[in-house]
Design an enzyme around this catalytic site. Structure first.
Site, short mmCIF file in Angstrom:
data_model
loop_
_atom_site.label_atom_id
_atom_site.label_comp_id
_atom_site.label_asym_id
_atom_site.label_seq_id
_atom_site.Cartn_x
_atom_site.Cartn_y
_atom_site.Cartn_z
N TYR A 33 -16.41 -44.41 -59.23
CA TYR A 33 -15.60 -44.40 -60.46
C TYR A 33 -15.28 -45.83 -60.85
O TYR A 33 -14.97 -46.66 -59.98
CB TYR A 33 -14.28 -43.64 -60.24
CG TYR A 33 -14.27 -42.30 -60.93
CD1 TYR A 33 -14.42 -42.23 -62.31
CD2 TYR A 33 -14.15 -41.11 -60.21
CE1 TYR A 33 -14.45 -41.00 -62.95
CE2 TYR A 33 -14.17 -39.89 -60.84
CZ TYR A 33 -14.33 -39.84 -62.22
OH TYR A 33 -14.35 -38.64 -62.86
N GLU B 133 -13.48 -46.67 -64.20
CA GLU B 133 -12.87 -46.67 -65.55
C GLU B 133 -12.39 -48.06 -65.89
O GLU B 133 -11.81 -48.77 -65.07
CB GLU B 133 -11.71 -45.67 -65.60
CG GLU B 133 -12.21 -44.25 -65.72
CD GLU B 133 -11.11 -43.21 -65.72
OE1 GLU B 133 -9.94 -43.56 -65.97
OE2 GLU B 133 -11.44 -42.04 -65.46
N ASP C 21 -27.69 -46.90 -87.36
CA ASP C 21 -27.99 -46.08 -86.19
C ASP C 21 -29.50 -46.16 -86.00
O ASP C 21 -30.27 -45.52 -86.73
CB ASP C 21 -27.54 -44.64 -86.44
CG ASP C 21 -27.88 -43.72 -85.27
OD1 ASP C 21 -28.70 -44.11 -84.42
OD2 ASP C 21 -27.34 -42.60 -85.23
N THR D 112 -29.46 -44.83 -79.01
CA THR D 112 -29.68 -44.21 -77.71
C THR D 112 -30.63 -45.13 -76.95
O THR D 112 -31.24 -46.02 -77.54
CB THR D 112 -30.31 -42.80 -77.85
OG1 THR D 112 -31.42 -42.89 -78.73
CG2 THR D 112 -29.31 -41.81 -78.40
N LYS E 135 -35.24 -43.19 -76.27
CA LYS E 135 -36.31 -42.81 -77.21
C LYS E 135 -37.41 -43.89 -77.15
O LYS E 135 -37.99 -44.09 -76.11
CB LYS E 135 -35.73 -42.61 -78.61
CG LYS E 135 -34.71 -41.46 -78.66
CD LYS E 135 -34.28 -41.14 -80.07
CE LYS E 135 -33.40 -39.90 -80.12
NZ LYS E 135 -31.96 -40.20 -80.04
N ARG F 119 -31.44 -41.61 -70.31
CA ARG F 119 -30.69 -40.94 -71.38
C ARG F 119 -29.31 -41.59 -71.45
O ARG F 119 -28.59 -41.66 -70.46
CB ARG F 119 -30.52 -39.44 -71.06
CG ARG F 119 -31.83 -38.70 -70.91
CD ARG F 119 -31.63 -37.22 -71.09
NE ARG F 119 -31.61 -36.92 -72.51
CZ ARG F 119 -32.71 -36.80 -73.26
NH1 ARG F 119 -33.89 -36.95 -72.74
NH2 ARG F 119 -32.60 -36.52 -74.55
N1 DSN Z 1 -32.28 -35.13 -80.89
C1 DSN Z 1 -32.64 -36.34 -81.55
C2 DSN Z 1 -33.94 -36.21 -82.27
O1 DSN Z 1 -34.73 -35.41 -81.82
O2 DSN Z 1 -34.21 -36.90 -83.23
C3 DSN Z 1 -31.57 -36.78 -82.37
O3 DSN Z 1 -30.40 -36.75 -81.64
#
Ligand code: DSN
Length: 423
Positions: free
Chosen positions: A52, A54, A198, A224, A227, A233
Site C-alpha cells: 500500500y 497511498e 484524450d 491509457t 493501447k 492496462r
Molecule cells: N474501450 C476503448 C476502445 O475500445 O476504444 C475505449 O475505452
C-alpha cells in the site's frame, strides 16, 4: 505460499492457456488492444503488488514506501521525457478515471463541456448520457460533417461561441483522421476554455512521432497505457505545471485510494520501451499497415468512413456493400473465420449502438506480431471473402485455417510454447 500457479489452480491456468491459443491463432484487429511485452507483464505480476502506498513519492500515508517512491518517481520522469510534458500523474487505474480526475480538478458540477458525441466516435467518459460525466456536467457535443465525415472546426468554433464551455475535449475512439491540436487551442483560447486532449488511442503514435503531439497546446492530456502505447492496462494524466497540484489532489485522495505500484512499475517499463528507436519504427509501421489495409478493403468494394485513415484505425461502412448486414453480425461472422474486430456505429448510423452498421479495425496488434503491408492485403481479402460467404460454414472454416497458418508465421510471445487450437 511457494507453490506454482499450475499446482495451486490448474483450472485458471487452463483458461489462460485457452486465451493464449486464441491470441496466437486469430488476427486481433481491435484498435484499442495490444500485446504487452514480456518485460511489462513480468513486473506487473511481481512482488510490487504487495504494498500500500497511498499518497505520492515522499508524502505517503504508509511506512515502508522507500522503493515504491523510487518506482513511481522513475515512471513519472520517464513519462515526462517521453511526451516532453511538464507534469505527470501515473496513478489513474484506467482511462475513465484519468478523465474523471481532470473534470474533478478543473470543473464544478453543472459546468459545460464541449466534446465529441459517442455516436460519431467520442468516448463514454467524454459526457455520454449513460456515464457519470453526462450526469454531472452540462454536455454539448460536436460530430463530424455529414459530407466529409471529418470534424468541422468551424462548427466546433460556432458551438464553443454559443455554449461557452469551461472545458473542450478533443479525442476519440473511432476517428481515423489526425487532429490539428493548434487549431483546437485557438478555439479554446477564443472563449477562455481549458483544453483536454484524450489521446488514449493515439498515445503510441504521438510518442513515436507518427502523430503530432497535443502537449504544447493542451492544459491537460490523458491517455491509457495499454493501447498503441503497448504498456499495462492503466492510464496517466499529463498537464502543465499550473494544474499539477489540482490534478494530483483529484486522483488521490479525490477519486482513488492506494495506487497500483506493480502497474506503475509496468508503466515505467513501457515508457522505457517506447523511448527506444524500435518503438518509433513500430508506430510508423502501424500507420503504414492501416493505410495498406484500408486501400485493399476499398479495392474489395468497402466504403471507409471519411474515405480512409491517417492513423491506426479505420471504420468500415458495411451498408456500402451489404445493406442487410449489421456490424454485430459481421463481427460474429469474422470471428468464425478467426478475425476479431468490433462492431461500431458509423456517423449518422441508422442502426442502434448494439447492432451498428459498421466495424472498427486497427493494426496495433498485427503490427506487434511483425506483419507488414503484404499481410494487410491478405487480411483484407480474408475479410472480404468471409463476409461475401458469411452463410457458408465450410468456407469460413477454410479461411480460419488460412488465418491460423498466417498467424503461425508471426508467433506472439516467442518464449511460450506454441499453443494448439482448442478442440
Ligand atoms: N474501450 C476503448 C476502445 O475500445 O476504444 C475505449 O475505452
Amino acid at each position: 505460499m511457494n507453490k506454482l500457479l499450475s499446482e495451486v489452480d490448474p483450472q485458471i491456468v487452463k483458461i489462460a492457456q485457452k486465451d493464449l491459443a486464441r491470441q496466437q491463432n486469430a488476427l486481433m484487429l481491435i484498435p484499442s488492444e495490444n500485446y504487452a511485452s514480456r518485460a511489462v507483464m513480468e513486473i506487473q505480476g511481481s512482488i510490487l503488488a504487495n504494498k500500500y502506498a497511498e499518497g505520492y513519492p515522499g508524502e505517503r500515508y504508509y511506512n515502508g514506501c522507500e522503493f515504491m517512491d523510487e518506482v513511481e518517481s522513475l515512471a513519472i520522469e520517464r513519462a515526462k521525457a517521453l511526451f516532453d510534458v511538464e507534469c505527470v500523474n501515473v496513478q489513474p487505474h484506467a482511462g475513465t478515471q484519468a478523465n474523471m480526475a481532470v473534470y474533478y480538478a478543473l470543473l464544478e458540477p453543472g459546468d459545460t463541456i464541449l466534446s465529441m458525441s459517442l455516436s460519431h466516435g467520442g468516448h463514454l467518459s467524454h459526457g455520454d448520457a449513460v456515464n457519470f460525466s453526462g450526469r454531472y456536467y452540462n454536455v454539448v457535443t460536436y460530430g463530424v460533417n455529414a459530407e466529409t465525415e471529418r470534424i468541422d472546426m468551424d462548427e466546433v468554433s460556432r458551438l464553443a461561441q454559443q455554449h461557452r464551455p469551461k472545458l473542450i475535449v478533443v479525442g476519440a475512439t473511432a476517428y481515423p483522421r489526425q487532429f490539428d491540436f493548434a487549431e483546437w487551442r485557438r478555439v479554446a483560447d477564443s472563449i477562455g476554455a481549458y483544453l483536454l486532449a484524450d489521446i488514449a488511442h493515439i498515445a503510441g503514435l504521438v510518442a513515436g512521432g507518427a502523430h503530432p503531439s497535443p502537449v504544447p497546446y493542451s492544459d491537460v492530456v490523458t491517455t491509457t497505457t495499454h493501447k498503441t502505447l503497448r504498456g499495462p492496462r492503466g492510464a496517466i494524466v499529463m498537464c502543465k505545471a499550473e494544474h499539477a497540484a489540482k490534478i494530483d489532489r483529484a486522483v488521490f485522495p479525490g477519486l482513488q485510494g492506494g495506487p497500483f505500484l506493480h502497474t506503475i512499475a509496468a508503466k515505467a517499463v513501457a515508457f522505457k520501451e517506447a523511448s527506444e528507436p524500435a518503438f518509433k519504427a513500430y508506430q510508423a509501421q502501424i500507420v503504414k499497415n492501416a493505410a495498406a489495409l484500408a486501400a485493399r478493403l476499398t479495392q474489395n468494394g468497402f466504403r471507409l468512413v471519411s474515405g480512409g485513415t491517417e492513423n491506426h484505425l479505420m471504420l468500415v461502412d458495411l451498408t456500402s456493400k451489404y445493406e442487410k448486414l449489421s456490424g454485430r453480425q459481421a463481427a460474429d461472422h469474422l470471428e468464425d473465420a478467426g478475425i476479431i474486430v468490433n462492431k461500431n456505429s458509423i456517423p449518422f448510423d441508422k442502426r442502434k449502438p448494439r447492432t451498428t452498421s459498421g466495424i472498427r479495425l486497427g493494426t496495433p496488434m498485427i503490427t506487434t506480431r511483425g506483419m507488414k503491408e503484404e499481410q494487410m492485403h491478405l487480411i483484407a481479402d480474408f475479410i472480404a471473402e468471409t463476409l461475401e460467404n458469411r452463410q457458408k460454414t465450410a468456407i469460413k472454416r477454410r479461411i480460419r485455417e488460412k488465418v491460423a497458418e498466417l498467424c503461425t508465421q508471426f508467433p506472439i510471445y516467442g518464449y511460450l510454447s506454441a499453443p494448439k487450437l482448442p478442440e
